[in-house]
Write an enzyme that holds these catalytic residues in place. Structure first.
Site, PDB file in Angstrom:
ATOM      1  N   TRP A   1       1.000  -7.828  20.538  1.00  0.00           N
ATOM      2  CA  TRP A   1       2.197  -8.782  19.958  1.00  0.00           C
ATOM      3  C   TRP A   1       3.352  -8.714  20.992  1.00  0.00           C
ATOM      4  CZ3 TRP A   1       7.002  -7.277  17.663  1.00  0.00           C
ATOM      5  CH2 TRP A   1       6.970  -5.883  17.661  1.00  0.00           C
TER       6      TRP A   1
ATOM      7  N   TYR B   1      -4.446  -6.211  17.868  1.00  0.00           N
ATOM      8  CA  TYR B   1      -3.903  -7.670  18.469  1.00  0.00           C
ATOM      9  C   TYR B   1      -2.739  -7.070  19.152  1.00  0.00           C
ATOM     10  CZ  TYR B   1      -0.741 -11.298  17.878  1.00  0.00           C
ATOM     11  OH  TYR B   1       0.246 -12.460  18.014  1.00  0.00           O
TER      12      TYR B   1
ATOM     13  N   ARG C   1     -11.153  10.400  -5.579  1.00  0.00           N
ATOM     14  CA  ARG C   1     -11.645   9.401  -4.268  1.00  0.00           C
ATOM     15  C   ARG C   1     -11.150  10.405  -3.194  1.00  0.00           C
ATOM     16  NH1 ARG C   1      -9.209   3.777  -4.576  1.00  0.00           N
ATOM     17  NH2 ARG C   1      -7.505   4.885  -5.952  1.00  0.00           N
TER      18      ARG C   1
ATOM     19  N   GLU D   1       0.713   3.816   1.920  1.00  0.00           N
ATOM     20  CA  GLU D   1       1.312   4.255   3.447  1.00  0.00           C
ATOM     21  C   GLU D   1       2.526   3.409   3.655  1.00  0.00           C
ATOM     22  OE1 GLU D   1      -3.404   4.274   3.757  1.00  0.00           O
ATOM     23  OE2 GLU D   1      -1.596   3.131   2.544  1.00  0.00           O
TER      24      GLU D   1
ATOM     25  N   CYS E   1       0.875  -1.226   0.020  1.00  0.00           N
ATOM     26  CA  CYS E   1       0.004  -0.113  -0.102  1.00  0.00           C
ATOM     27  C   CYS E   1       0.806   1.270   0.159  1.00  0.00           C
ATOM     28  CB  CYS E   1      -0.709   0.126   1.179  1.00  0.00           C
ATOM     29  SG  CYS E   1      -2.081  -1.377   1.350  1.00  0.00           S
TER      30      CYS E   1
END
Length: 224
Positions: free
Chosen positions: A117, A115, A72, A46, A44
């Site tokens: 980690w 999540y 967009r 980013e 992507c």
């Protein structure tokens, strides 16, 4: 946002490169990147922009925005990008579209139940045992490293001794600087009397360190 739009106008092709992203770093520099679409899962915009920023010496990106082609406008990051941002840059803010226009949100707001980690393989920030009291009482929250691949995110602070001590913590920023550009204030934060003492002091840890070498100023906190 303007930098992302400019990059899209220059490099977009309506097919493979359809999104541009811009990153504002800790020194107010702007870094841009384009996505690279591929059916196997190209990166992507980013992620490309973050890698570009890192290449240019950025260590603590503060703001990121992505813009899509064909009118967009501003795009919210996908789920994978949100996880990457939350893991590596927990202090970053993101420009997102809303029904009332664009808004700047901290990444934690975009991924509230991320999540965790920390219990997976966590990077280790190693110290000599003599630094343990200062780290515990909060008077030491900075360390200078050479050729030590550390990044913002969870870390285990490890103090070498016969009875090794480990404390859970987090690296909050990493800023790369040539030794000669480090200020006296930064030197004193790490326990040096002045910037002139940094090179001989660090050579106790890194014997091959040279005056022109770049070191990384690492700031960290202990987990509560």
């Amino acid at each position: 946002m303007n930098a992302a739009r400019s990059a899209l106008r220059t490099g977009g092709d309506g097919n493979i490169h359809t999104v541009a992203a811009a990153v504002l770093d800790e020194d107010d520099r702007v870094h841009v990147g384009l996505n690279l679409y591929h059916f196997t899962g190209g990166p992507c915009a980013e992620l490309v922009a973050l890698a570009t920023a890192r290449t240019a010496g950025a260590r603590a990106p503060r703001l990121i925005v992505a813009v899509g082609d064909a009118g967009r406008g501003v795009l919210a990051p996908c789920g994978r990008d949100r996880q990457v941002l939350a893991d590596y840059y927990p202090g970053i803010h993101v420009v997102v579209p809303t029904s009332e226009g664009t808004r700047i949100e901290p990444i934690a707001t975009l991924l509230p139940h991320t999540y965790q980690w920390e219990n997976q393989q966590v990077q280790r920030l190693r110290f000599r045992a003599k630094h343990l009291p200062a780290v515990r009482d909060g008077s030491k929250r900075i360390t200078m490293r050479f050729n030590d691949p550390l990044q913002v995110g969870p870390a285990l602070l490890v103090f070498a001794s016969d009875d090794e001590v480990s404390l859970p913590g987090r690296i909050t920023s990493t800023v790369a600087k040539p030794i000669e550009s480090i200020t006296d204030d930064e030197a004193r934060e790490d326990g040096f009397t002045s910037a002139a003492d940094i090179l001989p002091g660090l050579r106790d840890y890194y014997p091959d360190l040279q005056p022109g070498d770049e070191i990384v100023i690492v700031r960290f906190d202990l987990d509560e």
